[in-house]
Write an enzyme that holds these catalytic residues in place. Structure first.
Site, mmCIF file in Angstrom:
data_model
loop_
_atom_site.group_PDB
_atom_site.id
_atom_site.type_symbol
_atom_site.label_atom_id
_atom_site.label_comp_id
_atom_site.label_asym_id
_atom_site.label_seq_id
_atom_site.Cartn_x
_atom_site.Cartn_y
_atom_site.Cartn_z
ATOM 1 N N CYS A 169 0.827 -1.201 0.000
ATOM 2 C CA CYS A 169 0.000 0.000 0.000
ATOM 3 C C CYS A 169 0.866 1.257 0.000
ATOM 4 C CB CYS A 169 -0.917 0.002 1.232
ATOM 5 S SG CYS A 169 -1.878 1.530 1.403
ATOM 6 N N CYS A 227 0.438 3.578 3.404
ATOM 7 C CA CYS A 227 0.919 3.172 4.725
ATOM 8 C C CYS A 227 2.270 3.825 4.995
ATOM 9 C CB CYS A 227 1.058 1.656 4.793
ATOM 10 S SG CYS A 227 -0.504 0.753 4.887
ATOM 11 N N HIS A 242 -4.026 0.785 8.152
ATOM 12 C CA HIS A 242 -4.517 0.396 6.829
ATOM 13 C C HIS A 242 -5.957 -0.089 6.863
ATOM 14 C CE1 HIS A 242 -4.097 -1.040 2.671
ATOM 15 N NE2 HIS A 242 -4.764 -2.114 3.055
ATOM 16 N N ASN A 271 -13.830 9.320 -1.132
ATOM 17 C CA ASN A 271 -14.489 8.174 -1.737
ATOM 18 C C ASN A 271 -14.154 6.967 -0.873
ATOM 19 O OD1 ASN A 271 -15.321 9.728 -3.950
ATOM 20 N ND2 ASN A 271 -13.448 9.289 -5.073
ATOM 21 N N HIS A 293 -6.797 1.996 1.713
ATOM 22 C CA HIS A 293 -6.312 2.728 2.890
ATOM 23 C C HIS A 293 -7.167 3.977 3.111
ATOM 24 C CE1 HIS A 293 -2.831 3.601 5.652
ATOM 25 N NE2 HIS A 293 -3.472 4.758 5.662
ATOM 26 N N HIS A 344 -8.379 7.355 3.172
ATOM 27 C CA HIS A 344 -7.825 8.610 2.663
ATOM 28 C C HIS A 344 -8.905 9.377 1.918
ATOM 29 C CE1 HIS A 344 -7.758 6.285 -1.072
ATOM 30 N NE2 HIS A 344 -7.543 7.408 -1.730
ATOM 31 N N GLN A 385 -9.275 13.187 -0.776
ATOM 32 C CA GLN A 385 -8.558 13.992 -1.755
ATOM 33 C C GLN A 385 -9.005 15.447 -1.667
ATOM 34 O OE1 GLN A 385 -7.913 12.021 -5.714
ATOM 35 N NE2 GLN A 385 -9.441 10.567 -4.966
#
Length: 342
Positions: A70, A73, A116, A156, A167, A169, A171
């Protein structure tokens, strides 16, 4: 909040956000990376007036890597990722595969946690507040960049949405023109002002708070409600009671209340269908454009593509072909169901 600004091996900016000082953020990115070569193109559709981004370079972006590879991470055990540090709280960096770059705007990735397998709903209120502070800081910084017209923070979540990196997150996009949905908001707000002399978004919030059957959660400074004409089976809008244009204008009381209320809302979404896996969703901050957005109001729109435990809401012929949404769940029913989730 404490920030540390550094660079990745290819020159992209990386910012660590920490709740307290003293964290070691000196680890270097030693990957042999070439400079990012991206040339997205903005094209205007003459039939609709909408701007469309052509970003063909994104076809080669990272796609469903195994957990031990990933890129979000921390870098550990000799494996280098986009985050050189062995641990972090919140990290923001320029996307290596941006939809917008250069004169066309900018795209950033926001990593909410180093864990994660977690999700935003698993964060503590303190960590959720740190994410809010990071969103606010980046909104201010990107708004100051030449050519930026609007800053959009979003998450998303879930493979059903199209997420390729599981993971946790989000944007941040810096647009060089207001987004099409924002343009619709601007037109509707102007028409409402001309017809009533009042602000559209203040009236929407007041109407929802009065029609309590659509309210999901309410605090002293925020209210979460299902909109009267919801497009998605389960869609909730979260408004501060005081109209402000963007995240930078929230006061301390509003910032302090947001994490607990938002985390509860996300956990109710996860409990909607009684499934072991978390509910897929899109969470989107609507902020006013930097110019001409005086009538708009900061708010968050949260919705899922799942309509039952085993059915998804697909954007098929009417939605994708004609921009005409058909909702399978009455807004009042959706609000009642969300209130019932423990």
């Amino acid at each position: 909040m404490y920030t540390t600004v550094t660079e990745l091996a290819d020159g992209r900016e990386l910012i660590y956000y920490d709740a307290a000082p003293g964290r070691d953020r000196t680890a270097e990115d030693r990957r042999p990376l070439d400079r990012v070569e991206s040339s997205p193109e903005l094209r205007r559709d003459p039939a609709t007036g909408d701007w469309v981004t052509i970003a063909a370079h994104r076809q080669t972006r990272t796609y469903h890597p195994p957990a031990d590879a990933c890129p979000l991470c921390p870098s550990r055990d000799g494996r280098q990722s986009e985050i050189p540090a062995a641990d972090y709280e919140v990290a923001v960096f320029e996307n290596r595969f941006p939809s917008l770059s250069g004169a066309a705007g900018r795209c950033e990735v926001v990593c909410f946690t180093p864990e994660h397998g977690a999700g935003f709903a698993d964060l503590t209120p303190a960590r959720a507040r740190l994410v809010l502070d990071a969103w606010t800081d980046r909104t201010a910084a990107l708004s100051a960049r030449p050519g930026v017209a609007q800053v959009y923070c979003f998450e998303n979540r879930g493979a059903e949405i199209g997420v390729t990196l599981p993971h946790p997150h989000g944007q941040i996009y810096a647009f060089t023109a207001p987004a099409p949905r924002t343009a619709k908001h601007l037109a509707a707000a102007a028409a409402h002002r001309a017809a009533t002399g009042r602000n559209l978004f203040e009236d929407l919030l007041a109407e929802a708070r009065a029609a309590t059957e659509r309210v999901v959660l309410a605090g002293e400074h925020w209210t979460a409600f299902v909109p009267y004409a919801a497009r998605w089976p389960y869609e909730v809008h979260l408004y501060p009671h005081r109209r402000v244009p963007d995240l930078t204008r929230l006061d301390e009381a509003e910032r302090a209340e947001f994490p607990g209320l938002y985390l509860e809302l996300l956990r109710r979404f996860d409990g909607l269908f009684g499934l072991a896996e978390p509910t897929p969703y899109i969470s989107a901050w609507h902020q006013a454009p930097l110019t001409g957005g005086e009538e708009l109001a900061l708010h968050l729109e949260l919705f899922t593509v799942r309509r039952t435990a085993d059915k998804l809401k697909y954007l098929a012929g009417t939605e994708s072909g004609m921009d005409a949404f058909m909702n399978d769940v009455a807004p009042e029913t959706a609000a009642a169901r969300l209130r019932e989730v423990p």
